[in-house]
Design an enzyme around this catalytic site. Structure first.
Site, mmCIF file in Angstrom:
data_model
loop_
_atom_site.group_PDB
_atom_site.id
_atom_site.type_symbol
_atom_site.label_atom_id
_atom_site.label_comp_id
_atom_site.label_asym_id
_atom_site.label_seq_id
_atom_site.Cartn_x
_atom_site.Cartn_y
_atom_site.Cartn_z
ATOM 1 N N ASP A 1 -0.522 -11.932 1.044
ATOM 2 C CA ASP A 1 -0.223 -11.510 2.420
ATOM 3 C C ASP A 1 -0.841 -12.441 3.452
ATOM 4 O OD1 ASP A 1 1.159 -9.165 1.731
ATOM 5 O OD2 ASP A 1 -0.702 -8.022 1.537
ATOM 6 N N SER B 1 0.822 -1.208 0.000
ATOM 7 C CA SER B 1 0.000 0.000 0.000
ATOM 8 C C SER B 1 0.859 1.262 0.000
ATOM 9 C CB SER B 1 -0.925 0.008 1.210
ATOM 10 O OG SER B 1 -0.188 -0.096 2.396
ATOM 11 N N HIS C 1 5.874 2.418 11.119
ATOM 12 C CA HIS C 1 4.887 2.949 12.061
ATOM 13 C C HIS C 1 5.261 4.333 12.573
ATOM 14 C CE1 HIS C 1 4.323 -1.399 12.067
ATOM 15 N NE2 HIS C 1 3.049 -1.066 12.093
HETATM 16 N N1 GLN Z 1 -0.225 -5.411 1.386
HETATM 17 C C1 GLN Z 1 -0.701 -4.854 2.593
HETATM 18 C C2 GLN Z 1 -0.289 -3.403 2.688
HETATM 19 O O1 GLN Z 1 0.745 -3.049 2.231
HETATM 20 C C3 GLN Z 1 -0.174 -5.597 3.790
HETATM 21 C C4 GLN Z 1 -0.764 -5.079 5.075
HETATM 22 C C5 GLN Z 1 -0.360 -5.849 6.297
HETATM 23 O O2 GLN Z 1 0.676 -6.466 6.350
HETATM 24 N N2 GLN Z 1 -1.162 -5.818 7.321
HETATM 25 O O3 GLN Z 1 -0.965 -2.574 3.234
#
Ligand code: GLN
Ligand code: ZN
Length: 749
Positions: A588, A422, A683
């Site tokens: 994922d 994302s 984060h």
């Molecule tokens: N592909 C998702 C993202 O990049 C993975 C999110 C996650 O690991 N919770 O947002």
């Protein structure tokens, strides 16, 4: 026949339309005053209490309602204040500061509450001065009395509270002993105020380790008993079975036991004679964590069985209803499906139906609900045929051979760089999605917006110089709900919110029937992104284990079958992406580890099934198609064999917050597939320094073969700002470029 009573363990705080969340967030953003917040929340609390009373409950919980988290409430009650927040008055603002952090200090940690998706605030013991602060529990209890609600206070017990906390120099036992007199004071005040019983939550007693603290548990409850409180306490457990032979030695009025998630052991132990008949059973017979209407016929029999073993039977949900949405009333649902679903209020109605049947010989409600249950469970959407055996569960060739085929197509450099999927979900992105959902903009306008965003970010990735691109996931609200909305067998509700942590709620889709893939879900965006660049664009899917773990799952067929049905659907999507020319596909599985069952005896079985489903979803591709997976945690060691068995060509794992630990795992094991250890923490808004990234990579390369190593941030970038993402990724790529220049292809290890 002996009469039965009904009770509840906890009610959702959120409110039917998330009024709780809205009020709290308005206070945070200074749109309302503290007085206004208190008024709104008191009204909401009142509504919850009266609603439960209306369902005829013999006792309604108080103390479950909270401004953030009930564990944090308990920390404040006993003055277990994190050192950095000490010295401030103990009030609502302090509570929010500890939970969310403030300008000066970081927030306390959030950890998942057992195997649920609820997160509690971890109590911190460093340099604390335990004492009893304002007894808010008592205040709330008295408030319920003014409403003429027959209530029982709820408080987390000392063993669970201390076990879930951290810090301080004292031993576990010493901390419990410090708290005992404080608990005694609080409990006594409640009894004096008229509490008939107090629900003291000790879910820690259902874990494997609970046997290590039986001595201190016994000591604690003997202490309460000596203080004359034993007859007023009900030790409440949930989510698994207890060791009843031990629990039965605790001198209290009764025990709250889960008869839904105990794998059958609680009843079996009772039938083996481990419970004294004069102990009350608070029987958790209605599933508090899932949304299915109960089979009341079955529950009726369970009640009859339990009646043989106790003089006092209280029926209730298996756990707090915090884990399910409030009410079906606001949903517009197909009646055929609504028949089978039961949210918090509907669960209270089920309890009432059983009580009427047993105590008043009134069958009407019971029959009505049972008829609906039966009708729901007979429907066609539960009878699809699957040909599981025709789908591969192993890739055609070994990793070594696949690697050669993939490199021929992808032509990747030393230390390839990529991201997790994302890109920033800006205000604008979310607004456009909402506009489109509410028909304020046309399909074409929305599509055009998405394409522009994708094109913009393809260009950004090119400018930065990444190697494997992503399209950015701008079309997705949530990685599970997005697929739930597009697969057959899933129901996405409008108001089915459940608190995850603080004011944050999630809306898990409900898997009500057989899962089927009907048409491509992600192909259009991914193909469009790929059409704009020569670099490979990674297709981005959520895996079967995560989709299942983050949904309300059906329970009428075995869990592994549901998971495999989802796997087949994801397999179709994987093949559709491959067919469309996508060369790298990421599936994922961030929820794989958190789904581990509470009791370790079930771990291997869980992991085996998880691996099977993942392989069902990903093994059908050509050798040259590269399968990635991503997981968001460290503590890799415990399940490394299962992760290896997934046989993904590349895995990326979140590690930057505990880099040391993870690297340690790799000293003991050889991981011989492609791997990217997150090299910076997404984060935090902080831009990493080049040396930090270089150091992280160099450290990892001491234990991991360079030719297998990928460089990536540690999770998706959706919560970051655009500028932060660009800067951080530029630093990452710069660091890799320098490492490439100095690469002398020394053998690893
Ligand atoms: N592909 C998702 C993202 O990049 C993975 C999110 C996650 O690991 N919770 O947002
Ligand atoms: Zn992640």
């Amino acid at each position: 026949m002996m009469t039965i009573q009904t009770s509840n363990l906890g009610f959702p705080r959120l409110g039917r339309k998330r009024e709780w969340k809205k009020a709290i967030e308005s206070y945070w953003s200074k749109k309302i005053t503290l007085d206004e917040l208190n008024t709104t929340l008191t009204d909401l609390h009142k509504e919850n209490l009266l609603l439960q009373k209306n369902y005829n409950l013999d006792s309604v919980p108080v103390g479950d309602f909270s401004l953030y988290d009930h564990i944090l409430d308990t920390s404040l009650l006993f003055n277990i204040i994190p050192e950095r927040f000490q010295g401030n008055p103990v009030n609502t603002d302090l509570l929010f500061d500890i939970a969310r952090g403030n300008k000066e200090n970081v927030a306390s940690a959030l950890i998942k509450w057992f195997n649920t998706n609820y997160h509690y605030i971890v109590p911190e013991w460093d340099n604390v001065e335990p004492k009893v602060n304002d007894n808010i529990l008592l205040e709330r209890f008295k408030y319920a009395q003014t409403l003429n609600v027959n209530a029982h206070p709820v408080i987390v017990g000392p063993i669970t509270f201390v076990k879930l906390s951290k810090g301080g120099n004292q031993s576990f036992e010493e901390k419990v002993e410090t708290l005992l007199p404080l608990y005694k004071q609080v409990l006594s005040e409640l009894v004096e105020a008229g509490a008939e019983y107090i629900q003291i939550d000790e879910p820690i007693l259902v874990t494997d380790e609970s046997k290590d603290y039986e001595a201190i548990t016994k000591k604690a409850y003997d202490y309460f008993s000596e203080a004359g409180l034993g007859e007023k306490l009900v030790i409440q457990t949930y989510f698994e079975r207890v060791n009843l032979e031990f629990v039965n030695t605790l001198p209290v009025k009764g025990y709250g036991l889960d008869f839904v998630h105990d794998n059958g052991y609680n009843l079996a132990q009772i039938q083996s004679g481990y419970l004294d008949k004069d102990k009350a059973i608070y029987a958790g017979i209605i599933d508090g964590r899932n949304v299915w209407a109960a089979d009341l016929e079955d529950k009726k029999q369970l009640i009859e069985t339990l009646q043989e073993f106790t003089d006092e039977l209280v029926i209730q949900p298996s756990s707090s209803l915090l884990h399910v949405p409030v009410s079906l009333d606001d949903e517009v649902l197909d009646e055929a499906i609504a028949d089978g679903i039961s949210f918090a209020t509907e669960k209270l109605e089920e309890l009432d139906a059983l009580k009427r049947l047993f105590n008043d010989n009134d069958e009407s409600k019971f029959n009505d609900l049972q008829e609906r249950y039966t009708r729901f469970n007979k429907q066609d959407f539960k009878n699809a045929e699957y040909d599981f055996d025709s789908v591969r569960t192993a890739r055609q060739s070994s990793f070594e051979d696949r690697r050669v085929a993939q490199q021929e197509v992808l032509n990747l450099p030393d230390l390839p760089t990529t991201t997790i999927g994302s890109f920033p979900q800006t205000q604008e992105v979310r607004k456009k999605r909402a506009d489109w959902k509410n028909n304020r903009i046309s399909d074409e306008a929305y599509r055009e917006f998405l394409e522009n965003e994708i094109a913009r970010w393809i260009k950004i990735q090119e400018d930065i110089g990444l190697d494997v691109f992503v399209h950015g996931e701008f079309e997705r609200n949530d990685m599970v709900e997005y697929f739930g909305e597009r697969l057959q067998g899933f129901l996405v509700t409008k108001y089915g919110w459940v608190q995850s942590y603080g004011s944050r709620a999630v809306k898990p889709p409900i898997i009500y029937g057989d899962v089927k893939w009907t048409e491509p879900i992600t192909v259009e965006e991914t193909k469009y992104a790929q059409s704009l660049t020569d670099r490979p664009v990674k297709g981005m899917l959520t895996g079967p284990v995560t989709i299942l773990n983050w949904s309300f799952e059906r329970v009428d067929i075995p869990r592994e079958q549901v998971q495999d049905q989802i796997a087949l659907a994801i397999n179709e999507e994987v093949l559709a992406l491959e067919e469309a020319g996508i060369k790298v596909i990421q599936v994922d599985e961030p929820a794989l580890r958190e789904g581990l069952p509470l009791r370790s005896e079930y771990h291997e079985d869980y992991l085996k099934k998880a691996v099977h489903s993942f392989r069902l979803a990903t093994s059908s591709v050509k050798d040259a198609t590269q399968i990635h997976t991503h997981m968001c945690y460290s503590q890799f060691g415990q399940i490394i064999h299962a992760i290896r068995d997934l046989d993904a060509d590349v895995i990326s794992i979140e590690t930057s917050r505990s880099h040391g630990d993870l690297i340690k795992d790799f000293e003991d094991i050889t991981y011989d597939l492609g791997i990217g250890l997150g090299v910076y923490d997404i984060h935090s808004p902080r831009i990493p320094k080049e040396e930090e990234i270089t150091t992280a990579i160099e450290r990892a390369l001491q234990n991991i073969d360079r030719s297998l190593f990928w460089v990536n941030p540690d999770c998706g970038l959706k919560t970051r700002k655009e500028e932060e993402v660009k800067e951080a990724l530029t630093v990452l790529v710069d660091s890799v470029k320098k490492l490439r220049e100095t690469n002398d292809p020394a053998p690893a290890k």
